[in-house]
Design an enzyme around this catalytic site. Sequence first.
Site, PDB file in Angstrom:
ATOM      1  N   SER A 110       2.595  12.885 -17.949  1.00  0.00           N
ATOM      2  CA  SER A 110       3.171  11.640 -17.470  1.00  0.00           C
ATOM      3  C   SER A 110       3.869  11.898 -16.146  1.00  0.00           C
ATOM      4  O   SER A 110       3.844  12.998 -15.618  1.00  0.00           O
ATOM      5  CB  SER A 110       4.137  11.073 -18.511  1.00  0.00           C
ATOM      6  OG  SER A 110       3.466  10.847 -19.734  1.00  0.00           O
ATOM      7  N   HIS A 153      10.598   5.632  -4.703  1.00  0.00           N
ATOM      8  CA  HIS A 153      10.398   5.398  -3.269  1.00  0.00           C
ATOM      9  C   HIS A 153      11.535   4.493  -2.796  1.00  0.00           C
ATOM     10  O   HIS A 153      11.907   3.544  -3.493  1.00  0.00           O
ATOM     11  CB  HIS A 153       9.049   4.729  -2.994  1.00  0.00           C
ATOM     12  CG  HIS A 153       7.883   5.458  -3.557  1.00  0.00           C
ATOM     13  ND1 HIS A 153       7.363   6.605  -2.986  1.00  0.00           N
ATOM     14  CD2 HIS A 153       7.135   5.221  -4.657  1.00  0.00           C
ATOM     15  CE1 HIS A 153       6.342   7.033  -3.702  1.00  0.00           C
ATOM     16  NE2 HIS A 153       6.186   6.215  -4.728  1.00  0.00           N
ATOM     17  N   CYS A 193       3.844   9.069 -22.306  1.00  0.00           N
ATOM     18  CA  CYS A 193       2.990   8.997 -23.489  1.00  0.00           C
ATOM     19  C   CYS A 193       3.740   9.720 -24.599  1.00  0.00           C
ATOM     20  O   CYS A 193       4.127  10.871 -24.441  1.00  0.00           O
ATOM     21  CB  CYS A 193       1.641   9.673 -23.254  1.00  0.00           C
ATOM     22  SG  CYS A 193       0.642   8.910 -21.979  1.00  0.00           S
TER      23      CYS A 193
END
Length: 271
Positions: free
Chosen positions: A117, A122, A145
């Site tokens: 994962s 950002h 997951c």
Amino acid sequence: MEKEVKRLKLHGFNNLTKSLSFNMYDICYTKTVADREAYLQYIDEQYNADRLTEILTNVSNIIGANILNIAKQDYEPQGASVTILIAEGCLHSVGAEDNSSAPGPLPETVLAHLDKSHITVHTYPEYNPIGGISTFRADIDVSTCGEISPLKALNYLIHSFDTDIMTIDYRVRGFTRDITGHKLFIDHNITSIQDYIPELVKEHYQMIDVNVYQENIFHTKCKLKDFDLDNYLFGLSKEQLHPGEVKRIEAKLRHEMDEIFYGKNMDRINL
């Protein structure tokens, strides 16, 4: 006595993909070009790649992930990005996995199982060339997951940023099977993302929910109710302003916040 957690009996690994998108905005009034440049520089230093890496590392600890790789970058003239790849891991913890609809830790160690994962962030410092409004936006995505939901990291993320507006999305994709072969398209009860936000935080925000339960899609928007102009001024204080200018700046800031919160350009008042 601790309440026993009823665990699902699955066939193999939990294949559900759970994704949390946390989008925050910080709004500021910068009267001069010099103030605007100073604000952008301040934001760049406050939320540089190293600081963001620290935040995402703590998120990884909250959801019990082993970090495989970290890629980080500071940009010119401003902005930063960090991507962390995480893998299945077992961290020592008191108690079992907690999938209850409740705010997560700030932070505590949580046991979880994850596989291939990622966590990304950002940043987008930005300004309006007319009117003196500067905006800092950060987008964080946590995809897992396994059994624990990334919503357990939401409380920590909210407290890691000075946030005027938040847009939060959560979705569960794919399916896993129990030991009888029956498909499970979600493995925990959830009515709203707000269930994972502490009451003391919710008291300070106007909130809107848009949930598509049959598709396991959940969306919450939050706008700060409290408005003290001094918290939105950079390089000056309210006492330095004429009452008429105070009113004009407050109107600009509220207009900017409403446009972001409702996601559309609104009729301009006399700003």
